[in-house]
Design a protein around this motif. Structure first.
Motif, PDB file in Angstrom:
ATOM      1  N   VAL A   1     -22.411  -2.598  -5.999  1.00  0.00           N
ATOM      2  CA  VAL A   1     -21.719  -3.941  -5.875  1.00  0.00           C
ATOM      3  C   VAL A   1     -22.720  -4.784  -4.506  1.00  0.00           C
ATOM      4  CG1 VAL A   1     -19.848  -2.880  -6.789  1.00  0.00           C
ATOM      5  CG2 VAL A   1     -20.264  -3.452  -4.763  1.00  0.00           C
ATOM      6  N   TRP A   2     -23.701  -4.507  -4.273  1.00  0.00           N
ATOM      7  CA  TRP A   2     -23.862  -5.597  -3.163  1.00  0.00           C
ATOM      8  C   TRP A   2     -25.712  -5.530  -3.258  1.00  0.00           C
ATOM      9  CZ3 TRP A   2     -22.205  -9.347  -0.458  1.00  0.00           C
ATOM     10  CH2 TRP A   2     -22.789  -9.838   0.762  1.00  0.00           C
ATOM     11  N   LYS A   3     -26.583  -5.892  -4.115  1.00  0.00           N
ATOM     12  CA  LYS A   3     -27.411  -6.226  -4.005  1.00  0.00           C
ATOM     13  C   LYS A   3     -28.065  -7.249  -3.989  1.00  0.00           C
ATOM     14  CE  LYS A   3     -26.296  -2.981  -8.311  1.00  0.00           C
ATOM     15  NZ  LYS A   3     -25.946  -2.605  -9.350  1.00  0.00           N
ATOM     16  N   ASP A   4     -29.598  -7.457  -3.617  1.00  0.00           N
ATOM     17  CA  ASP A   4     -30.400  -8.617  -3.132  1.00  0.00           C
ATOM     18  C   ASP A   4     -29.120  -9.587  -2.437  1.00  0.00           C
ATOM     19  OD1 ASP A   4     -32.280  -7.975  -4.857  1.00  0.00           O
ATOM     20  OD2 ASP A   4     -31.465  -8.663  -6.924  1.00  0.00           O
ATOM     21  N   GLY A   5     -28.577  -8.888  -1.631  1.00  0.00           N
ATOM     22  CA  GLY A   5     -27.823  -9.995  -0.462  1.00  0.00           C
ATOM     23  C   GLY A   5     -26.947  -9.907  -1.238  1.00  0.00           C
ATOM     24  N   GLY A   6     -25.734 -10.351  -2.284  1.00  0.00           N
ATOM     25  CA  GLY A   6     -25.363 -10.862  -2.555  1.00  0.00           C
ATOM     26  C   GLY A   6     -24.381  -9.702  -3.601  1.00  0.00           C
ATOM     27  N   TRP A   7     -23.079  -9.811  -4.046  1.00  0.00           N
ATOM     28  CA  TRP A   7     -22.283  -9.616  -4.876  1.00  0.00           C
ATOM     29  C   TRP A   7     -22.369  -9.047  -6.133  1.00  0.00           C
ATOM     30  CZ3 TRP A   7     -18.241  -6.355  -2.810  1.00  0.00           C
ATOM     31  CH2 TRP A   7     -17.848  -6.959  -1.156  1.00  0.00           C
ATOM     32  N   ASP A   8     -23.116  -7.799  -6.810  1.00  0.00           N
ATOM     33  CA  ASP A   8     -22.619  -7.986  -7.676  1.00  0.00           C
ATOM     34  C   ASP A   8     -22.298  -6.696  -9.166  1.00  0.00           C
ATOM     35  OD1 ASP A   8     -24.048  -7.398 -10.539  1.00  0.00           O
ATOM     36  OD2 ASP A   8     -26.045  -7.068  -9.985  1.00  0.00           O
ATOM     37  N   PHE A   9     -21.579  -6.879  -9.820  1.00  0.00           N
ATOM     38  CA  PHE A   9     -20.884  -6.487 -10.133  1.00  0.00           C
ATOM     39  C   PHE A   9     -20.283  -6.161 -11.465  1.00  0.00           C
ATOM     40  CE2 PHE A   9     -18.321  -8.987  -7.309  1.00  0.00           C
ATOM     41  CZ  PHE A   9     -17.407  -7.929  -6.740  1.00  0.00           C
ATOM     42  N   SER A  10     -22.177  -5.905 -11.764  1.00  0.00           N
ATOM     43  CA  SER A  10     -22.631  -5.477 -13.582  1.00  0.00           C
ATOM     44  C   SER A  10     -22.560  -4.046 -13.752  1.00  0.00           C
ATOM     45  CB  SER A  10     -23.664  -5.811 -13.679  1.00  0.00           C
ATOM     46  OG  SER A  10     -25.043  -5.614 -12.884  1.00  0.00           O
ATOM     47  N   ALA A  11     -22.030  -3.156 -12.716  1.00  0.00           N
ATOM     48  CA  ALA A  11     -22.664  -1.539 -12.817  1.00  0.00           C
ATOM     49  C   ALA A  11     -21.096  -1.338 -13.411  1.00  0.00           C
ATOM     50  CB  ALA A  11     -22.202  -1.122 -10.992  1.00  0.00           C
ATOM     51  N   GLY A  12     -20.177  -1.502 -13.551  1.00  0.00           N
ATOM     52  CA  GLY A  12     -19.461  -1.635 -14.691  1.00  0.00           C
ATOM     53  C   GLY A  12     -17.317  -2.370 -14.392  1.00  0.00           C
ATOM     54  N   ASP A  13     -16.944  -1.812 -15.251  1.00  0.00           N
ATOM     55  CA  ASP A  13     -15.596  -2.364 -14.954  1.00  0.00           C
ATOM     56  C   ASP A  13     -14.587  -2.363 -13.488  1.00  0.00           C
ATOM     57  OD1 ASP A  13     -16.118  -5.132 -16.544  1.00  0.00           O
ATOM     58  OD2 ASP A  13     -14.771  -3.520 -18.524  1.00  0.00           O
ATOM     59  N   GLU A  14     -14.766  -1.058 -13.688  1.00  0.00           N
ATOM     60  CA  GLU A  14     -14.399  -0.669 -12.778  1.00  0.00           C
ATOM     61  C   GLU A  14     -14.682  -0.953 -11.446  1.00  0.00           C
ATOM     62  OE1 GLU A  14     -17.772   2.057 -12.696  1.00  0.00           O
ATOM     63  OE2 GLU A  14     -16.273   1.676 -14.774  1.00  0.00           O
ATOM     64  N   TYR A  15     -16.167  -1.512 -10.426  1.00  0.00           N
ATOM     65  CA  TYR A  15     -16.133  -2.398  -9.789  1.00  0.00           C
ATOM     66  C   TYR A  15     -15.797  -3.586  -9.501  1.00  0.00           C
ATOM     67  CZ  TYR A  15     -18.480   2.063  -9.148  1.00  0.00           C
ATOM     68  OH  TYR A  15     -19.265   3.634  -8.807  1.00  0.00           O
ATOM     69  N   ARG A  16     -15.327  -3.869 -10.568  1.00  0.00           N
ATOM     70  CA  ARG A  16     -14.030  -5.215 -10.411  1.00  0.00           C
ATOM     71  C   ARG A  16     -13.144  -5.446  -9.872  1.00  0.00           C
ATOM     72  NH1 ARG A  16     -14.613  -7.280 -16.169  1.00  0.00           N
ATOM     73  NH2 ARG A  16     -13.795  -9.617 -15.134  1.00  0.00           N
ATOM     74  N   PRO A  17     -13.337  -6.563  -8.740  1.00  0.00           N
ATOM     75  CA  PRO A  17     -11.993  -6.636  -7.523  1.00  0.00           C
ATOM     76  C   PRO A  17     -10.702  -7.783  -8.338  1.00  0.00           C
ATOM     77  CG  PRO A  17     -14.276  -8.059  -7.044  1.00  0.00           C
ATOM     78  CD  PRO A  17     -14.579  -6.639  -8.005  1.00  0.00           C
ATOM     79  N   ILE A  18     -10.178  -7.068  -8.180  1.00  0.00           N
ATOM     80  CA  ILE A  18      -8.795  -8.021  -8.949  1.00  0.00           C
ATOM     81  C   ILE A  18      -8.509  -9.120  -7.346  1.00  0.00           C
ATOM     82  CG2 ILE A  18      -7.784  -6.688 -11.097  1.00  0.00           C
ATOM     83  CD1 ILE A  18      -5.636  -6.481  -9.139  1.00  0.00           C
ATOM     84  N   HIS A  19      -8.459 -10.366  -8.029  1.00  0.00           N
ATOM     85  CA  HIS A  19      -7.308 -11.515  -7.399  1.00  0.00           C
ATOM     86  C   HIS A  19      -6.566 -12.021  -7.606  1.00  0.00           C
ATOM     87  CE1 HIS A  19     -11.571 -11.569  -5.765  1.00  0.00           C
ATOM     88  NE2 HIS A  19     -11.925 -11.609  -6.675  1.00  0.00           N
ATOM     89  N   HIS A  20      -5.064 -12.469  -6.717  1.00  0.00           N
ATOM     90  CA  HIS A  20      -4.156 -13.087  -7.233  1.00  0.00           C
ATOM     91  C   HIS A  20      -4.407 -14.364  -7.430  1.00  0.00           C
ATOM     92  CE1 HIS A  20      -0.289 -14.276  -6.147  1.00  0.00           C
ATOM     93  NE2 HIS A  20       0.203 -13.382  -7.139  1.00  0.00           N
ATOM     94  N   LEU A  21      -3.456 -15.093  -8.366  1.00  0.00           N
ATOM     95  CA  LEU A  21      -3.882 -16.853  -8.407  1.00  0.00           C
ATOM     96  C   LEU A  21      -2.286 -16.977  -7.553  1.00  0.00           C
ATOM     97  CD1 LEU A  21      -5.298 -17.047 -12.062  1.00  0.00           C
ATOM     98  CD2 LEU A  21      -6.019 -17.370  -9.464  1.00  0.00           C
ATOM     99  N   ALA A  22      -1.345 -16.921  -8.393  1.00  0.00           N
ATOM    100  CA  ALA A  22       0.011 -17.234  -8.297  1.00  0.00           C
ATOM    101  C   ALA A  22       0.792 -16.587  -9.047  1.00  0.00           C
ATOM    102  CB  ALA A  22       0.284 -18.241  -7.815  1.00  0.00           C
ATOM    103  N   GLY A  23       2.288 -16.800  -7.875  1.00  0.00           N
ATOM    104  CA  GLY A  23       3.325 -15.773  -9.665  1.00  0.00           C
ATOM    105  C   GLY A  23       2.857 -14.896 -10.371  1.00  0.00           C
TER     106      GLY A  23
END
Length: 147
Positions: free
Chosen positions: A105-127
């Motif tokens: 998930v780290w390519k060319d000095g930055g995040w790249d989640f194109s490898a597949g959905d299993e690598y995409r982190p989730i984020h909590h917004l609220a509630g």
């Protein structure tokens, strides 16, 4: 979620508003409700709370608090003592003492989640609302601005 040590206690921070406080040295800041601070990793790791969430602990290299297996990136942090800031604003400033990222998930000095959905982190917004990291986009700088 980050694992850190504060006054010898091992804590996890599932914060709603993590941020970079400084870049050199790397000092992340995290606002955390007082009710969450009481949740200790040393009590929860290997306990019912982690098992119920399907989490597994892995040893860290620089702090005693465990890492969470299966993440795409890890930070080990040491909380800097700022009692006035912590008391007044419920804000914790930490020093990053170790960091890793999955090569997939780290390519060319930055995040790249194109490898597949299993690598995409989730984020909590609220509630109880979450979102998964989406497509990577590059913002274009207006002409005449410095790099």
């Amino acid at each position: 979620m980050s694992a850190h040590e504060c006054d010898g206690a091992h804590q996890r921070v599932g914060s709603a508003h993590p941020a970079s406080f400084y870049h050199q040295p790397p000092l992340p800041a995290s606002a955390s409700p007082a009710s969450r601070r009481a949740s200790r990793l040393d009590e929860a790791a290997g306990g019912r709370e982690w098992a119920a969430a399907g989490l597994r602990a892995a040893p860290a290299s620089r702090v005693q608090a465990p890492l969470v297996e299966g993440c795409v990136g890890w930070l080990e942090c040491r909380v800097l003592s700022e009692p006035d800031v912590q008391r007044k604003y419920d804000l914790f400033i930490a020093e990053v003492v170790a960091a890793w990222v999955e090569d997939s998930v780290w390519k060319d000095g930055g995040w790249d989640f194109s490898a597949g959905d299993e690598y995409r982190p989730i984020h909590h917004l609220a509630g109880g609302v979450f979102f998964a990291t989406g497509e990577r986009m590059q913002a274009h700088k207006p002409e005449g601005t410095k790099k």
